[in-house]
Design an enzyme around this catalytic site. Structure first.
Site, PDB file in Angstrom:
ATOM      1  N   HIS A  88       0.826  -1.354  -0.128  1.00 42.26           N
ATOM      2  CA  HIS A  88       0.051  -0.185  -0.138  1.00 42.26           C
ATOM      3  C   HIS A  88       0.828   1.237  -0.013  1.00 42.26           C
ATOM      4  O   HIS A  88       0.242   2.317  -0.023  1.00 42.26           O
ATOM      5  CB  HIS A  88      -0.951   0.002   1.223  1.00 42.26           C
ATOM      6  CG  HIS A  88      -2.036   0.832   1.233  1.00 42.26           C
ATOM      7  ND1 HIS A  88      -2.340   1.915   2.191  1.00 42.26           N
ATOM      8  CD2 HIS A  88      -2.993   0.876   0.316  1.00 42.26           C
ATOM      9  CE1 HIS A  88      -3.451   2.300   1.601  1.00 42.26           C
ATOM     10  NE2 HIS A  88      -3.903   1.797   0.586  1.00 42.26           N
ATOM     11  N   LYS A 142       3.137   4.380  -1.107  1.00 42.29           N
ATOM     12  CA  LYS A 142       3.005   5.460  -2.264  1.00 42.29           C
ATOM     13  C   LYS A 142       4.262   6.484  -2.229  1.00 42.29           C
ATOM     14  O   LYS A 142       4.028   7.487  -1.883  1.00 42.29           O
ATOM     15  CB  LYS A 142       1.614   6.383  -2.279  1.00 42.29           C
ATOM     16  CG  LYS A 142       0.493   5.457  -2.186  1.00 42.29           C
ATOM     17  CD  LYS A 142      -0.215   5.552  -0.821  1.00 42.29           C
ATOM     18  CE  LYS A 142      -1.497   4.958  -0.769  1.00 42.29           C
ATOM     19  NZ  LYS A 142      -1.813   3.748  -1.642  1.00 42.29           N
ATOM     20  N   ASP A 189      16.890   9.207  -7.846  1.00 44.70           N
ATOM     21  CA  ASP A 189      18.601   9.392  -7.686  1.00 44.70           C
ATOM     22  C   ASP A 189      18.903   9.021  -6.081  1.00 44.70           C
ATOM     23  O   ASP A 189      19.955   9.156  -5.788  1.00 44.70           O
ATOM     24  CB  ASP A 189      19.279  10.519  -8.174  1.00 44.70           C
ATOM     25  CG  ASP A 189      18.862  10.748  -9.428  1.00 44.70           C
ATOM     26  OD1 ASP A 189      18.795   9.892 -10.290  1.00 44.70           O
ATOM     27  OD2 ASP A 189      19.173  11.856 -10.030  1.00 44.70           O
TER      28      ASP A 189
END
Ligand SMILES: [Zn+2]
Ligand SMILES: [Zn+2]
Lengths: 176, 176
Positions: free
Chosen positions: A120, A122, A127
């Protein structure tokens, strides 16, 4: 200089053609009718941060169906940026998911092999030094219709645990 | 001293009775059988940060059905901490939601009045100075079964935009 930015959504639609076009294109030939000059909206900011990747982009996102974000990831891959994507086992197969398109483009995508109900997270790492993390799934509804937030930070004390966690998830979910 | 902590879930279940009992109780009389000594797990850390509120707790969370988090919020309210909760319009009514219990306890809860599809944030502000934000909804599945993250930080540059955003949402969603 330290980067600290919080992006809030929903975000009114703006044309990101100029950002997504090849660097030598101006985007001025676009017929969308939406102003190109204003690039301070949350989605353009999000996209700009992602497109700033020069070496690597690590994406760990529950659902990924947003077409322009998919284009951005594919653009980075085509530029030689090392792209790794971890996504949810179940949501990768839903209608509109961009995961198939990413795989077809040759991008490495892994999903949870563990018994976790959902992957779940996000977040994304640009870099390995810039973190984008919050509530925003990479979907059009999230960007244009929901109340959402994304923190953008390069504070090493915050970025490091996400980087370590991504690397562990990547290794743990190696299908080979 | 600056607080920077990233909590990852899922989290093995541990008994938080000691944290949730009145401060003079030891929690040692609990019959759960789960060790009480180890309090370094993510959920105990999350709960400890929330319970550290002395003045105010602002919660902005899509779904809220976790019983112990509900107890923690009610405990703070009973202690005189000013508690404000913003939640999603649709999810407040689902089975198992704690929103009704919070309202019954006299806690102010508001939901999105705008046309936003979902109020999808998952953040909380402790005393207006500590931010907890990430992918974690306040549900048992999120805590015990999903891959989730919560950043805990008191960096004013990060906390301030969330505080401003909460205040704006609170005012915008005043039903009066
Ligand atoms: Zn355009
Ligand atoms: Zn116990």
């Amino acid at each position: 200089p330290r980067v600290t930015e919080v992006l809030f959504f929903p975000c009114e639609s703006s044309c990101t053609e100029g950002l997504l076009s090849a660097e030598d294109a101006s985007g001025d030939h676009c017929l969308c009718g939406v102003p190109h000059a204003v690039r301070r909206d949350s989605f353009s900011r999000l996209l700009s941060h992602l497109l700033s990747a020069r070496v690597s982009l690590d994406v760990c996102v529950f659902s990924f169906s947003h077409l322009e974000l998919s284009r951005a990831v594919q653009l980075l891959h085509a530029r030689g940026v090392c792209v790794r994507v971890i996504t949810d086992r179940d949501y990768q197969a839903i209608n509109g998911s961009q995961i198939g398109a990413l795989r077809k483009a040759g991008i490495c995508v892994r999903h949870e092999l563990s018994g976790a109900v959902h992957m779940h997270h996000k977040f994304a790492l640009v870099d390995g030094r810039l973190l984008l993390s919050g509530s925003l799934n990479w979907t059009l509804t999230a960007v244009q219709s929901n109340q959402e937030n994304v923190l953008v930070t390069d504070d090493p004390a915050i970025v490091a645990p996400y980087r370590t966690h991504f690397q562990r998830m990547w290794e743990d979910n190696d299908p080979a």
